[in-house]
Design a protein around this motif. Structure first.
Motif, PDB file in Angstrom:
ATOM      1  N   LEU A   6       0.824  -1.199   0.000  1.00  0.00           N
ATOM      2  CA  LEU A   6       0.000   0.000   0.000  1.00  0.00           C
ATOM      3  C   LEU A   6       0.860   1.252   0.000  1.00  0.00           C
ATOM      4  CD1 LEU A   6      -2.386  -1.237   2.828  1.00  0.00           C
ATOM      5  CD2 LEU A   6      -2.834  -1.300   0.378  1.00  0.00           C
ATOM      6  N   LEU A   7       0.281   2.347  -0.447  1.00  0.00           N
ATOM      7  CA  LEU A   7       0.931   3.650  -0.398  1.00  0.00           C
ATOM      8  C   LEU A   7       0.467   4.386   0.854  1.00  0.00           C
ATOM      9  CD1 LEU A   7       0.526   4.733  -4.128  1.00  0.00           C
ATOM     10  CD2 LEU A   7       2.560   3.811  -3.015  1.00  0.00           C
ATOM     11  N   LEU A   8       1.276   5.308   1.328  1.00  0.00           N
ATOM     12  CA  LEU A   8       0.937   6.105   2.501  1.00  0.00           C
ATOM     13  C   LEU A   8       0.744   7.556   2.069  1.00  0.00           C
ATOM     14  CD1 LEU A   8       3.555   4.668   5.021  1.00  0.00           C
ATOM     15  CD2 LEU A   8       1.118   4.138   4.903  1.00  0.00           C
ATOM     16  N   PRO A   9      -0.505   8.011   1.980  1.00  0.00           N
ATOM     17  CA  PRO A   9      -0.731   9.411   1.594  1.00  0.00           C
ATOM     18  C   PRO A   9      -0.099  10.368   2.603  1.00  0.00           C
ATOM     19  CG  PRO A   9      -2.807   8.167   1.655  1.00  0.00           C
ATOM     20  CD  PRO A   9      -1.742   7.292   2.223  1.00  0.00           C
ATOM     21  N   SER A  10       0.527  11.430   2.114  1.00  0.00           N
ATOM     22  CA  SER A  10       1.228  12.354   3.001  1.00  0.00           C
ATOM     23  C   SER A  10       0.301  13.355   3.686  1.00  0.00           C
ATOM     24  CB  SER A  10       2.330  13.094   2.237  1.00  0.00           C
ATOM     25  OG  SER A  10       1.756  13.854   1.198  1.00  0.00           O
ATOM     26  N   LEU A  94      -3.095   4.096  12.243  1.00  0.00           N
ATOM     27  CA  LEU A  94      -2.100   3.476  13.118  1.00  0.00           C
ATOM     28  C   LEU A  94      -1.128   2.734  12.212  1.00  0.00           C
ATOM     29  CD1 LEU A  94      -1.348   2.871  16.142  1.00  0.00           C
ATOM     30  CD2 LEU A  94      -2.342   0.644  15.722  1.00  0.00           C
ATOM     31  N   LEU A  95       0.136   3.114  12.266  1.00  0.00           N
ATOM     32  CA  LEU A  95       1.182   2.499  11.457  1.00  0.00           C
ATOM     33  C   LEU A  95       2.102   1.728  12.392  1.00  0.00           C
ATOM     34  CD1 LEU A  95       2.390   2.282   8.601  1.00  0.00           C
ATOM     35  CD2 LEU A  95       3.702   4.363   9.102  1.00  0.00           C
ATOM     36  N   VAL A 122      -5.335   0.143  10.308  1.00  0.00           N
ATOM     37  CA  VAL A 122      -4.108  -0.336  10.951  1.00  0.00           C
ATOM     38  C   VAL A 122      -3.241  -0.946   9.856  1.00  0.00           C
ATOM     39  CG1 VAL A 122      -3.104  -1.881  12.668  1.00  0.00           C
ATOM     40  CG2 VAL A 122      -5.317  -0.791  13.125  1.00  0.00           C
ATOM     41  N   LEU A 123      -2.067  -0.350   9.665  1.00  0.00           N
ATOM     42  CA  LEU A 123      -1.128  -0.803   8.649  1.00  0.00           C
ATOM     43  C   LEU A 123       0.189  -1.183   9.310  1.00  0.00           C
ATOM     44  CD1 LEU A 123      -1.683   2.075   6.049  1.00  0.00           C
ATOM     45  CD2 LEU A 123      -2.841  -0.142   6.145  1.00  0.00           C
ATOM     46  N   CYS A 124       0.937  -2.056   8.659  1.00  0.00           N
ATOM     47  CA  CYS A 124       2.277  -2.426   9.114  1.00  0.00           C
ATOM     48  C   CYS A 124       3.279  -1.936   8.083  1.00  0.00           C
ATOM     49  CB  CYS A 124       2.402  -3.946   9.246  1.00  0.00           C
ATOM     50  SG  CYS A 124       1.388  -4.637  10.559  1.00  0.00           S
ATOM     51  N   ILE A 125       4.485  -1.610   8.567  1.00  0.00           N
ATOM     52  CA  ILE A 125       5.540  -1.158   7.663  1.00  0.00           C
ATOM     53  C   ILE A 125       6.839  -1.875   7.979  1.00  0.00           C
ATOM     54  CG2 ILE A 125       6.087   0.852   9.120  1.00  0.00           C
ATOM     55  CD1 ILE A 125       6.661   2.326   6.362  1.00  0.00           C
ATOM     56  N   ASP A 126       7.511  -2.329   6.945  1.00  0.00           N
ATOM     57  CA  ASP A 126       8.825  -2.948   7.080  1.00  0.00           C
ATOM     58  C   ASP A 126       9.847  -1.824   7.234  1.00  0.00           C
ATOM     59  OD1 ASP A 126      11.501  -3.855   5.863  1.00  0.00           O
ATOM     60  OD2 ASP A 126      10.420  -5.749   6.111  1.00  0.00           O
ATOM     61  N   ALA A 127      10.624  -1.866   8.297  1.00  0.00           N
ATOM     62  CA  ALA A 127      11.548  -0.781   8.612  1.00  0.00           C
ATOM     63  C   ALA A 127      12.701  -0.653   7.608  1.00  0.00           C
ATOM     64  CB  ALA A 127      12.102  -0.949  10.025  1.00  0.00           C
ATOM     65  N   THR A 129      12.577  -1.933   4.040  1.00  0.00           N
ATOM     66  CA  THR A 129      12.123  -1.706   2.659  1.00  0.00           C
ATOM     67  C   THR A 129      11.038  -0.635   2.557  1.00  0.00           C
ATOM     68  OG1 THR A 129      10.354  -3.360   2.800  1.00  0.00           O
ATOM     69  CG2 THR A 129      12.566  -4.139   2.136  1.00  0.00           C
ATOM     70  N   LEU A 130      10.419  -0.293   3.682  1.00  0.00           N
ATOM     71  CA  LEU A 130       9.278   0.619   3.746  1.00  0.00           C
ATOM     72  C   LEU A 130       8.040   0.058   3.058  1.00  0.00           C
ATOM     73  CD1 LEU A 130      10.866   4.185   3.309  1.00  0.00           C
ATOM     74  CD2 LEU A 130      10.668   2.779   5.358  1.00  0.00           C
ATOM     75  N   ALA A 131       8.027  -1.257   2.810  1.00  0.00           N
ATOM     76  CA  ALA A 131       6.820  -1.890   2.281  1.00  0.00           C
ATOM     77  C   ALA A 131       5.722  -1.809   3.338  1.00  0.00           C
ATOM     78  CB  ALA A 131       7.097  -3.352   1.928  1.00  0.00           C
ATOM     79  N   VAL A 132       4.493  -1.549   2.893  1.00  0.00           N
ATOM     80  CA  VAL A 132       3.346  -1.356   3.793  1.00  0.00           C
ATOM     81  C   VAL A 132       2.245  -2.334   3.427  1.00  0.00           C
ATOM     82  CG1 VAL A 132       1.587   0.297   4.551  1.00  0.00           C
ATOM     83  CG2 VAL A 132       3.898   1.089   4.031  1.00  0.00           C
ATOM     84  N   TRP A 133       1.606  -2.926   4.462  1.00  0.00           N
ATOM     85  CA  TRP A 133       0.497  -3.846   4.257  1.00  0.00           C
ATOM     86  C   TRP A 133      -0.503  -3.694   5.388  1.00  0.00           C
ATOM     87  CZ3 TRP A 133       5.344  -5.066   5.863  1.00  0.00           C
ATOM     88  CH2 TRP A 133       5.484  -5.721   7.084  1.00  0.00           C
ATOM     89  N   ARG A 134      -1.730  -4.187   5.135  1.00  0.00           N
ATOM     90  CA  ARG A 134      -2.770  -4.144   6.161  1.00  0.00           C
ATOM     91  C   ARG A 134      -2.455  -5.130   7.262  1.00  0.00           C
ATOM     92  NH1 ARG A 134      -6.367  -0.951   3.871  1.00  0.00           N
ATOM     93  NH2 ARG A 134      -6.826  -1.181   1.674  1.00  0.00           N
ATOM     94  N   TYR A 135      -2.726  -4.726   8.510  1.00  0.00           N
ATOM     95  CA  TYR A 135      -2.507  -5.586   9.661  1.00  0.00           C
ATOM     96  C   TYR A 135      -3.479  -6.746   9.620  1.00  0.00           C
ATOM     97  CZ  TYR A 135      -2.450  -7.241  14.451  1.00  0.00           C
ATOM     98  OH  TYR A 135      -2.387  -8.039  15.567  1.00  0.00           O
TER      99      TYR A 135
END
Length: 135
Positions: A6-10, A94-95, A122-127, A129-135
C-alpha cells in the motif's frame, strides 16, 4: 509474502507504533534492548519524514527522550496508556513498525485494539524496505 503493498498518503497523520519495553530479568539487558528499539523506530521515523514527507506521532521517540530527563517516568503501556490512547484517537492511521517483537508487544497490541475500536486503519511497515500492508 502475498501481502498487497500500500501507499501512505502524506496528507494523513500517522501514529507510529512499535515495541519498546523489554521483559527480561536483567535490567542492563532490558535497557540495551530498549535503546536499540528506540534507535530503530527513530531511524524509521526520520526516513518516513524525509523520504515520504509523512506527519508522524512518535510515542517511543518522545517517551524515551523524556525519560532521559526524568527517570521516574515509566516505560510501559500502563504508564503511557492514557496519553497514547488519546494520540491514537487523534491520528488518522495506526502504522505499526514491523520490528522484532512487535507481534508480542503489549503496547502495540493495545494500540491496535484502540485503533480498531475507533475504526481507524491499521497498517504495518517494514523498517528496511518501507513496504506497507494491512494488519
Amino acid at each position: 509474502d502475498n501481502k498487497p503493498l500500500l501507499l501512505l498518503p502524506s496528507d494523513k497523520l500517522y501514529y507510529l507504533a512499535s515495541p519498546y519495553t523489554a521483559h527480561v530479568k536483567s535490567k542492563k539487558l532490558a535497557a540495551k534492548i530498549q535503546q536499540q528499539r528506540y534507535k530503530e523506530v527513530s531511524m524509521l521515523a526520520a526516513r518516513l519524514i524525509k523520504e515520504r514527507q509523512l506527519k508522524l506521532v512518535l510515542p517511543i521517540t518522545t517517551s524515551h527522550a523524556l525519560r532521559k530527563f526524568d527517570k521516574t517516568l515509566g516505560n510501559g503501556w500502563d504508564e503511557w496508556s492514557t496519553l497514547d490512547t488519546e494520540l491514537v484517537s487523534r491520528a488518522d492511521v495506526l502504522l505499526v513498525a514491523a520490528l522484532p517483537g512487535y507481534e508480542k508487544s503489549i503496547g502495540v497490541k493495545e494500540e491496535i485494539r484502540v485503533a480498531q475500536r475507533l475504526g481507524k486503519p491499521v497498517l504495518c511497515i517494514d523498517a528496511l524496505t518501507l513496504a506497507v500492508w494491512r494488519y
